[in-house]
Design a protein around this motif. Structure first.
Motif, short mmCIF file in Angstrom:
data_model
loop_
_atom_site.label_atom_id
_atom_site.label_comp_id
_atom_site.label_asym_id
_atom_site.label_seq_id
_atom_site.Cartn_x
_atom_site.Cartn_y
_atom_site.Cartn_z
N UNK A 157 0.89 -0.76 0.02
CA UNK A 157 -0.40 -0.22 0.13
C UNK A 157 0.33 0.66 -0.05
N UNK A 158 0.37 2.53 -0.65
CA UNK A 158 0.73 3.73 -0.69
C UNK A 158 1.19 4.34 0.95
N UNK A 159 2.08 5.17 1.07
CA UNK A 159 2.04 5.59 2.35
C UNK A 159 2.54 6.74 2.41
N UNK A 160 2.64 7.62 3.53
CA UNK A 160 3.17 9.32 3.35
C UNK A 160 4.08 9.01 3.81
N UNK A 161 5.35 9.92 3.75
CA UNK A 161 6.93 10.13 3.54
C UNK A 161 7.88 10.01 2.49
N UNK A 162 7.06 9.25 1.91
CA UNK A 162 8.04 8.57 0.07
C UNK A 162 8.47 9.52 -0.81
N UNK A 163 9.43 10.61 -0.33
CA UNK A 163 10.03 11.65 -0.78
C UNK A 163 10.59 11.41 -2.29
N UNK A 164 11.29 9.75 -1.89
CA UNK A 164 12.08 9.26 -2.83
C UNK A 164 11.04 9.44 -4.53
N UNK A 165 9.58 8.94 -3.71
CA UNK A 165 9.28 9.11 -5.27
C UNK A 165 8.73 10.17 -5.59
N UNK A 166 8.86 11.69 -4.60
CA UNK A 166 8.07 13.11 -4.98
C UNK A 166 9.54 13.26 -6.19
N UNK A 167 10.56 12.81 -5.56
CA UNK A 167 12.25 13.09 -6.00
C UNK A 167 12.17 13.21 -8.14
N UNK A 168 11.69 11.21 -8.02
CA UNK A 168 11.66 11.11 -9.02
C UNK A 168 10.95 11.53 -10.15
N UNK A 169 9.34 11.20 -9.19
CA UNK A 169 8.17 12.06 -9.81
C UNK A 169 8.97 13.95 -10.77
N UNK A 170 9.28 14.97 -9.70
CA UNK A 170 9.50 15.94 -9.91
C UNK A 170 10.95 16.88 -10.11
#
Length: 329
Positions: free
Chosen positions: A2-15
């Motif tokens: 499941x997806x959770x908060x705190x997933x900054x690696x996803x943020x960095x990869x996407x943006x």
């Protein structure tokens, strides 16, 4: 998974930026200052320190507590300790509860908070987050204890997840967890800001705690985690100061959102609201380096936590002002 908060690696990869203001978790941005570790902390096998369970029982006001590797460990294990049962999970709430109770032969029903009272008669197990994550909804302790009594009378359980309960102790039922059928989950990750040490506690009848400990096995909590948590649980001055700071921060966040037309609910650690343009709001914030939690399904909306400093508050206020000025699409 499941997806959770705190997933900054996803943020960095996407943006593609690294200056993130992470408001996606609801974790205290001012974590407990970890004390120095003993020289052999990384060498010795992590025997269970009985002082840790005693300190937790004292802090949470419970008769007896079992340390676990984050409440996640208990959430995954508890469904394995029952024969197939009719399980009601309050909804919307922390998704891991429904996910794991849907396995192991159980029959799962997700029920809105205002319909839980009627659901007790048709349930063997009821799971309630109190206060709720993500909406901040809460159930009075007296109501929870009434449900617990009804369920226990026929061998059932009431599982109460109080992970965000440190600033709302008036609704805690941990003090009553010695009775059969009432199980309370607590976490040091949220209030103490120590999510990285993976430590939580279960308060329940001794027979259930023994069964859970046997299922989880030995060495479940690292030596360093035990040492840090013991200091945090005993530091009453830090706890009192932090409780005041978080309550003030939660009020400030709610006022800031209201000033920009957002009527929110939540706790001292986060605010949530149903947002009809949830994906657009999330995208707007992400483009400004602010990572918030987007909920797409039953709880369609936005949750965001407390900024860590004045610069973070200013960034959030600026982004909210730009959102207010943006024409709906």
């Amino acid at each position: 998974m499941l997806e959770h908060g705190g997933n900054l690696r996803d943020a960095m990869l996407r943006f593609g930026r690294d200056d993130w203001l992470d408001l996606s978790t609801g974790i205290n941005p001012h974590w407990y200052p970890a004390p120095a570790l003993p020289g052999n902390a990384w060498h010795r096998l992590p025997e269970a320190d009985p002082e840790l369970a005693l300190a937790a029982a004292d802090y949470y006001g419970a008769p007896q507590m079992l340390p676990v590797a984050g409440t996640q460990a208990a959430i995954q294990a508890l469904p394995r300790l029952r024969k197939p049962s009719r399980v009601t999970v309050a909804a919307p709430s922390y998704a891991e509860h429904a996910h794991h109770w849907s396995e192991h032969g159980h029959t799962l029903t997700q029920t809105p908070y205002d319909e839980l009272d009627a659901a007790v008669a048709h349930s063997d197990v009821m799971v309630v987050c109190n206060p709720n994550n993500p909406t901040g909804a809460s159930v009075p302790a007296a109501q929870l204890l009434e449900w617990a009594g009804q369920l226990a009378a026929r061998g059932g359980w009431l599982v109460v997840d109080e992970a965000f309960g440190d600033t709302a102790q008036e609704n805690s039922v941990a003090a009553h967890s010695g009775r059969p059928g009432l199980i309370v989950l607590r976490s040091v990750g949220k209030f103490f800001g120590l999510a990285g040490i993976r430590l939580g506690f279960v308060a329940a009848h001794p027979d259930l705690l023994h069964a859970l400990a046997d299922l989880l096995g030995p060495w479940t909590i690292s030596g360093p985690a035990q040492h840090i948590a013991l200091a945090a649980l005993r530091d009453q001055q830090w706890q009192a100061d932090t409780r005041d700071q978080l309550l003030a921060g939660g009020k400030r966040l709610r006022r800031l959102l209201a000033a920009h037309g957002i009527q929110s609910n939540g706790t001292a650690l986060f605010q949530w609201w149903s947002e009809p343009r949830a994906e657009t709001f999330w995208q707007h914030m992400a483009e400004r380096g602010i990572w918030v939690r987007l909920f797409k399904r039953a709880a369609r909306g936005i949750r965001l936590g407390l900024p860590p400093d004045d610069n973070g508050w200013r960034r959030l206020e600026t982004a909210l002002q730009e959102w207010t000025n943006k024409e709906p699409t």
